[in-house]
Write a protein that holds these residues in place. Structure first.
Motif, PDB file in Angstrom:
ATOM      1  N   ARG A 252       4.735  -1.527 -37.609  1.00 30.05           N
ATOM      2  CA  ARG A 252       3.766  -2.620 -37.743  1.00 30.05           C
ATOM      3  C   ARG A 252       2.496  -2.224 -37.018  1.00 30.05           C
ATOM      4  N   ARG A 253       1.372  -2.350 -37.707  1.00 29.40           N
ATOM      5  CA  ARG A 253       0.085  -2.024 -37.094  1.00 29.40           C
ATOM      6  C   ARG A 253      -0.804  -3.259 -37.183  1.00 29.40           C
ATOM      7  N   PHE A 254      -0.878  -3.990 -36.081  1.00 27.35           N
ATOM      8  CA  PHE A 254      -1.685  -5.205 -35.996  1.00 27.35           C
ATOM      9  C   PHE A 254      -2.859  -4.959 -35.072  1.00 27.35           C
ATOM     10  N   GLN A 255      -4.032  -5.378 -35.495  1.00 29.51           N
ATOM     11  CA  GLN A 255      -5.208  -5.302 -34.646  1.00 29.51           C
ATOM     12  C   GLN A 255      -6.331  -6.115 -35.277  1.00 29.51           C
ATOM     13  N   SER A 256      -7.424  -6.243 -34.570  1.00 36.56           N
ATOM     14  CA  SER A 256      -8.598  -6.907 -35.130  1.00 36.56           C
ATOM     15  C   SER A 256      -9.336  -5.891 -35.992  1.00 36.56           C
ATOM     16  N   PHE A 257      -9.008  -5.863 -37.272  1.00 36.24           N
ATOM     17  CA  PHE A 257      -9.548  -4.828 -38.145  1.00 36.24           C
ATOM     18  C   PHE A 257     -11.074  -4.859 -38.186  1.00 36.24           C
ATOM     19  N   SER A 258     -11.649  -6.067 -38.263  1.00 31.23           N
ATOM     20  CA  SER A 258     -13.101  -6.146 -38.406  1.00 31.23           C
ATOM     21  C   SER A 258     -13.850  -5.636 -37.190  1.00 31.23           C
ATOM     22  N   SER A 259     -13.164  -5.517 -36.035  1.00 28.80           N
ATOM     23  CA  SER A 259     -13.852  -5.050 -34.829  1.00 28.80           C
ATOM     24  C   SER A 259     -14.362  -3.622 -34.993  1.00 28.80           C
ATOM     25  N   VAL A 260     -13.749  -2.837 -35.885  1.00 26.70           N
ATOM     26  CA  VAL A 260     -14.194  -1.445 -36.052  1.00 26.70           C
ATOM     27  C   VAL A 260     -15.547  -1.369 -36.755  1.00 26.70           C
ATOM     28  N   LEU A 261     -15.980  -2.471 -37.370  1.00 25.37           N
ATOM     29  CA  LEU A 261     -17.282  -2.454 -38.040  1.00 25.37           C
ATOM     30  C   LEU A 261     -18.426  -2.316 -37.044  1.00 25.37           C
ATOM     31  N   GLY A 262     -18.154  -2.582 -35.786  1.00 24.81           N
ATOM     32  CA  GLY A 262     -19.180  -2.414 -34.764  1.00 24.81           C
ATOM     33  C   GLY A 262     -19.280  -0.997 -34.242  1.00 24.81           C
ATOM     34  N   GLU A 263     -18.343  -0.133 -34.644  1.00 22.33           N
ATOM     35  CA  GLU A 263     -18.363   1.245 -34.166  1.00 22.33           C
ATOM     36  C   GLU A 263     -19.423   2.057 -34.904  1.00 22.33           C
ATOM     37  N   GLU A 264     -19.914   3.077 -34.251  1.00 27.44           N
ATOM     38  CA  GLU A 264     -21.054   3.829 -34.761  1.00 27.44           C
ATOM     39  C   GLU A 264     -20.821   4.385 -36.165  1.00 27.44           C
ATOM     40  N   GLY A 265     -19.646   4.907 -36.424  1.00 27.93           N
ATOM     41  CA  GLY A 265     -19.397   5.521 -37.716  1.00 27.93           C
ATOM     42  C   GLY A 265     -19.248   4.549 -38.866  1.00 27.93           C
TER      43      GLY A 265
END
Length: 322
Positions: A252-265
């Protein structure tokens, strides 16, 4: 006009409506006069189960739409009077100023989409948060291509994609996103919502009410699914609520997926979402939207909406208009 919010004052407490200040936007923020609030199941779980540690008293809510009241000193893309929808950044969960459950709320300008006059606040707020989650999960974690809004027909791709729960507001957006990018999507639904899900264009829709064993056999027969982000990965938007039995080798891989949209790449994807996909997709009717049910009663009605979500709502997005 003074500000007012629906507060959660202690862990697992019911919401209470009361005053709060009207905030001044920081350099990269906008202040929004709230006209519509959408409710997400995770918000009900935060209130009812305290699944995330937060500081009380707090103001919950992650999706709002309305008119820009003021802009920060570094904001150039928005001005007072603009119609917008915005999603709360995961980095502001502990900051009451950014909670959607109030009459005036701050939002990061990078999380806001400008709306065409023909698009209703209710429709816009119903998708603004979940579309970020869907895009991040599919294009960042699973590596899927983005949909092309201008294409007469999606490009044909060979990969098979499994998206469980196509009748949820998040699931419907994810199915349409992947279908319009050209992938062969398999999803699930109950019989009651089958017509809605089939209208999104998936290749296969399985009835998830037939039981785990029968459903598992059906999925195996249609697989293997190519875009899985790594063999044995199960991407989910909810944490485990207790003991569960997973097949050997499945994680199971749970996390705040949308939070990665703030990363530089991922800045290009984030900009495309708020500047193109959301405003143009809403204008052209290209997003996977479930039915919007409007909740009446002002901020005092938020607790009832969360109660309903916790009991489970399917094929419908609850939206409060102020």
């Amino acid at each position: 006009m003074a500000n007012e919010a629906a507060w959660i004052k202690s862990e697992k407490a019911n919401l209470e409506v009361g005053p709060t200040e009207k905030y001044a936007p920081g350099p990269h923020d906008i202040l929004i006069k709230t006209h519509a609030i959408a409710f997400n199941p995770l918000e009900a779980s935060i209130q009812k189960l305290a699944i995330f540690p937060i500081t009380y008293p707090a103001i919950l809510g992650s999706s709002l739409a309305g008119t820009v009241e003021a802009v920060g000193s570094a904001v150039t893309a928005f001005q007072a009077g603009d119609r917008v929808a915005a999603s709360r950044s995961p980095t502001t969960i502990g900051d009451k100023r950014y909670g959607a459950y109030q009459r005036f709320a701050l939002a990061a300008s990078s999380s806001a989409a400008k709306l065409d006059p023909a698009v209703s606040f209710a429709d816009a707020v119903s998708v603004i948060t979940n579309v970020r989650t869907a895009a991040a999960a599919l294009s960042v974690y699973l590596g899927l291509e983005k949909p092309v809004l201008d294409a007469a027909a999606p490009p044909a791709r060979n990969e098979k994609v499994l998206i469980y729960g196509g009748s949820s507001s998040l699931g419907a957006l994810a199915v349409k996103y992947a279908v319009d990018a050209g992938y062969a999507v398999t999803t699930t639904s109950s019989a009651a919502n089958r017509a809605l899900v089939e209208g999104l264009g998936p290749k296969h829709v399985l009835d998830h009410t037939v039981g785990a064993e029968a459903l598992g056999k059906g999925l195996v027969a249609l697989g293997p699914f190519d875009a899985n982000g790594g063999a044995g990965s199960w991407y989910t938007v909810l944490p485990s609520m207790g003991p569960e039995s997973l097949p050997e080798g499945v994680e199971r891989r749970f996390q705040s997926f949308s939070s990665v949209l703030g990363e530089e790449g991922n800045q290009e994807l984030r900009r495309w979402l708020v500047e193109v996909y959301v405003p143009e997709g809403l204008k052209r009717g290209k997003l996977g939207m479930v039915k919007v049910e409007k909740v009446k009663g002002g901020l005092e009605a938020i607790q009832g909406a969360l109660d309903r979500l916790f009991a489970r709502v399917s094929g419908t997005k609850l939206v409060l208009e102020l």
